[in-house]
Design a protein around this motif. Structure first.
Motif, PDB file in Angstrom:
ATOM      1  N   THR A   1       0.805  -1.207  -0.001  1.00  0.00           N
ATOM      2  CA  THR A   1      -0.075  -0.021   0.011  1.00  0.00           C
ATOM      3  C   THR A   1       0.984   1.278  -0.194  1.00  0.00           C
ATOM      4  OG1 THR A   1      -0.198   0.142   2.256  1.00  0.00           O
ATOM      5  CG2 THR A   1      -1.855  -1.035   1.310  1.00  0.00           C
TER       6      THR A   1
ATOM      7  N   ALA B   1     -14.014  -1.431  -0.985  1.00  0.00           N
ATOM      8  CA  ALA B   1     -13.861  -0.623   0.376  1.00  0.00           C
ATOM      9  C   ALA B   1     -15.071  -1.131   1.168  1.00  0.00           C
ATOM     10  CB  ALA B   1     -14.053   0.800  -0.050  1.00  0.00           C
TER      11      ALA B   1
ATOM     12  N   LYS C   1      -8.419  -6.248  -1.570  1.00  0.00           N
ATOM     13  CA  LYS C   1      -7.761  -6.053  -2.710  1.00  0.00           C
ATOM     14  C   LYS C   1      -7.588  -7.561  -3.218  1.00  0.00           C
ATOM     15  CE  LYS C   1      -3.733  -4.461  -5.167  1.00  0.00           C
ATOM     16  NZ  LYS C   1      -2.479  -3.583  -4.811  1.00  0.00           N
TER      17      LYS C   1
ATOM     18  N   THR D   1      -9.832  -3.157  -5.807  1.00  0.00           N
ATOM     19  CA  THR D   1      -9.980  -3.069  -4.362  1.00  0.00           C
ATOM     20  C   THR D   1     -11.522  -2.727  -4.073  1.00  0.00           C
ATOM     21  OG1 THR D   1      -7.931  -2.283  -4.031  1.00  0.00           O
ATOM     22  CG2 THR D   1      -9.185  -2.007  -2.106  1.00  0.00           C
TER      23      THR D   1
ATOM     24  N   TYR E   1     -10.451  -2.515   3.646  1.00  0.00           N
ATOM     25  CA  TYR E   1     -10.192  -2.438   2.171  1.00  0.00           C
ATOM     26  C   TYR E   1      -9.895  -4.149   1.826  1.00  0.00           C
ATOM     27  CZ  TYR E   1     -10.167   2.454   2.317  1.00  0.00           C
ATOM     28  OH  TYR E   1     -10.711   3.871   2.774  1.00  0.00           O
TER      29      TYR E   1
END
Lengths: 166, 434
Positions: free
Chosen positions: B199, B241, B232, B239, B230
């Motif tokens: 990230t 959320a 991914k 991704t 999140y």
């Protein structure tokens, strides 16, 4: 915009030393150029004179908690009453209440604990008549300590709810 | 000693390689599995001979293979490695002198030959016991840049041969570091090598967790100004959320599914919910006043261990996923958090904040018996996470000052640093990533 000024906080703390309310550490918001003028009660200066309004930003005192607790002490309730009084005089402003923890305990759990601290402060302000729509909460757990120290003195300052006006 | 013969078909081996390794390695073999009597140290003694290679390029590749095999086997903490005795090969005909292996106290002898086929490295590995019986003969082919995966594939095969279990090789560890100044998610190989940043939120990123099939990574960060979750997809890079009022923190995946459990406070209290990998809420799992956080699941997904303050201080509870009935697991100590259920299902590791102020790692059986303290007198030791084969635990420790990642064998022995990296590292989670 959120912009806490540690120097101002430190000055406020010095000014507050020896005052009756040991938990009333005041913190200044970004606009708080005159924030050093904390009174013994931890409220912003100038609220009685009016002249200070343009200089001193809103100053809402932090409240503090015991280890692994979100319960409000008598000191914390007293500070919240003062914060509520300011909020009722300044009813255009809204506040984000940040819940913080000391570095002991585990990080994930402390995010949950920090939220309970912020919510306990919010609910108490609500009980004093501050509208819930003006108050939001966010937990930082132990991610944003006020004091970087590794002792009880530092931890006591870090177990807090902190008020940021918008 | 008992012997049994297993014939492994080339096709199934190829499938297995594709699952475990990023490169395609081919093999055909007949394996003899042997039970090695472990020494008092609990380690298997191995004579690791230098890989035979003719030609300077081959010799250079051979050295890389040797270093990676030695490093890989050493990392597991399962082996005592010995250099080959001088009389290992008979001077006249070059055959192996098995008496020499037994005389130095070794259980097995490992030898390899590296040649070049079509310009690329080709490794022939052989493993023998002290009686001279061949236990494994297998070849590994790849490109020059794949020498490390070739060596580690051999290590994986050797460990499976000697222990009957899958190894840590090929697994990854995801963790949090503040190296860049902000807390971000990183990933490294099982042994701390090949560190990659996952990230770049420049906020606070926390508690990474990889899905059981290795397709997703979930974490919490403060990009929106508050802690949201999140998820991914590592292959599509998309991704999802999970942004709900309040906190969305500390995900734990449910084995055999695409769902994770995480703590939300949308209903006013910190409760655990099941979330699908697309970010939608599936159902609520807990219903109690107080904090419920840090879910981890039994390997069959039928039970969830988690932290709850429903009886006051934070303690670990186990909830049956069907009935919803929960019972308290930990009674020793006032502050027990960070449960991690072992891949074998027989243990739960956790951390306990003790009266002396230290945080230490313990294991306990799911029925509450057999508490074992794995760390002590080394400041704070937190966030235990099991290796996919259950042989090791990764954790964070402040024993050298700043918080860093360490590994240990599952019984607490052989504690050592995982990696050297700037800043602090924390919240490691051991995973198999596709």
């Amino acid at each position: 915009m959120k912009n806490t000024l540690p120097g101002i906080v430190g000055l406020a703390m010095i000014l507050l030393a020896g005052c009756s309310s040991k938990s009333a550490v005041s913190t200044g918001d970004s606009t708080g150029a005159g924030a050093g003028s904390g009174t013994g009660s931890g409220i912003e200066s100038g609220s009685g004179t009016g002249s200070g309004r343009g200089v001193a930003g809103p100053v809402l005192g932090d409240i503090f908690y015991d280890f692994d607790s979100a319960a409000l002490s008598a000191d914390a309730q007293e500070q919240l009453k003062q914060n509520a009084a300011w909020l009722q005089k300044n009813n255009a402003s809204s506040v984000t209440i940040e819940g913080h923890c000391d570095e002991r305990g585990t990080d994930e759990y402390n995010i949950a604990l920090g939220e309970r601290r912020a919510v306990s402060a919010k609910e108490y302000l609500g009980s004093l008549g501050v509208k819930g729509t003006r108050l939001s909460t966010v937990s930082y757990g132990e991610e944003r300590p006020f004091d970087q120290g590794h002792n009880e003195e530092a931890w006591a300052k870090n177990r807090r709810a902190h008020f940021v006006t918008k | 000693m008992t012997f049994r013969k297993i014939l492994v078909a080339g096709l199934s081996m190829m499938l297995w390689f594709q699952l475990l390794m990023p490169v395609l390695l081919r093999a055909e073999e007949i394996i003899d599995v042997i039970e090695i009597s472990k020494q008092a140290s609990g380690r298997i003694s191995v004579v690791l001979d230098k890989t035979i290679a003719k030609g300077s390029k081959e010799a250079e590749w051979g050295q890389t293979i040797d270093a990676n095999i030695k490093g890989g086997l050493d990392f597991t903490g399962l082996f005592n490695m010995m250099p080959a005795p001088l009389n290992i090969r008979n001077a006249q005909n070059g055959t192996i002198n098995f008496e020499a292996i037994g005389s130095v106290g070794s259980d097995v002898y490992v030898t390899g030959t590296l040649t070049r086929k079509k310009g690329e490295p080709y490794l022939d590995m052989e493993v023998y016991d002290v009686t001279g019986k061949q236990m494994l003969k297998k070849w590994y082919a790849g490109q020059e840049k794949q020498l490390r995966p070739m060596a580690l594939q051999f290590c994986a095969d050797l460990i499976e041969l000697l222990t009957g279990k899958r190894s840590v090789f090929g697994s990854k560890i995801v963790f949090v570091s503040n190296r860049s100044g902000a807390k971000e998610i990183y990933m490294c190989d099982f042994d701390g090598s090949n560190i990659e940043q996952v990230t770049s939120t420049r906020s606070i990123s926390l508690t990474p967790a990889v899905s059981p099939d290795g397709r997703y990574i979930a974490w919490t960060d403060y990009t929106s100004g508050k802690p949201d979750l999140y998820i991914k997809n590592l292959s599509t890079k998309t991704t999802a959320a999970v942004r709900k009022a309040g906190v969305c923190i500390d995900p734990g995946w449910v084995p055999g599914t695409d769902e994770l459990a995480t703590t939300l406070s949308i209903d006013g209290d910190q409760e655990i919910y099941l979330i699908k990998s697309d970010g939608t809420v599936s159902r609520r799992l807990t219903r109690n006043r107080g904090i419920d956080v840090s879910p981890t699941f039994s390997p069959d997904g039928s039970r969830m261990a988690f932290v709850s303050t429903r009886e006051g201080r934070p303690q670990i509870f186990i909830q049956d996923m069907n009935s919803g009935v929960a019972r308290r697991l930990t009674f020793s100590g006032n502050y027990n958090t960070q449960p991690s259920w072992s891949p074998g299902g027989d243990k739960i590791s956790y951390s306990s904040l003790q009266k002396n102020g230290e945080i230490n790692i313990f294991t306990i059986a799911p029925d509450g018996s057999g508490i074992s303290q794995l760390t002590s007198r080394s400041r704070d030791n937190e966030y235990p996470s099991w290796s996919p084969d259950g042989s090791m635990i990764v954790f964070s420790s402040t024993r050298q000052g700043r918080r860093k990642l360490f590994v240990m064998n599952a019984d607490g022995t052989n504690q050592r640093p995982l990696l050297q990296m700037e800043g602090e590292q924390q919240q490691p989670s051991w995973s198999v990533i596709k």
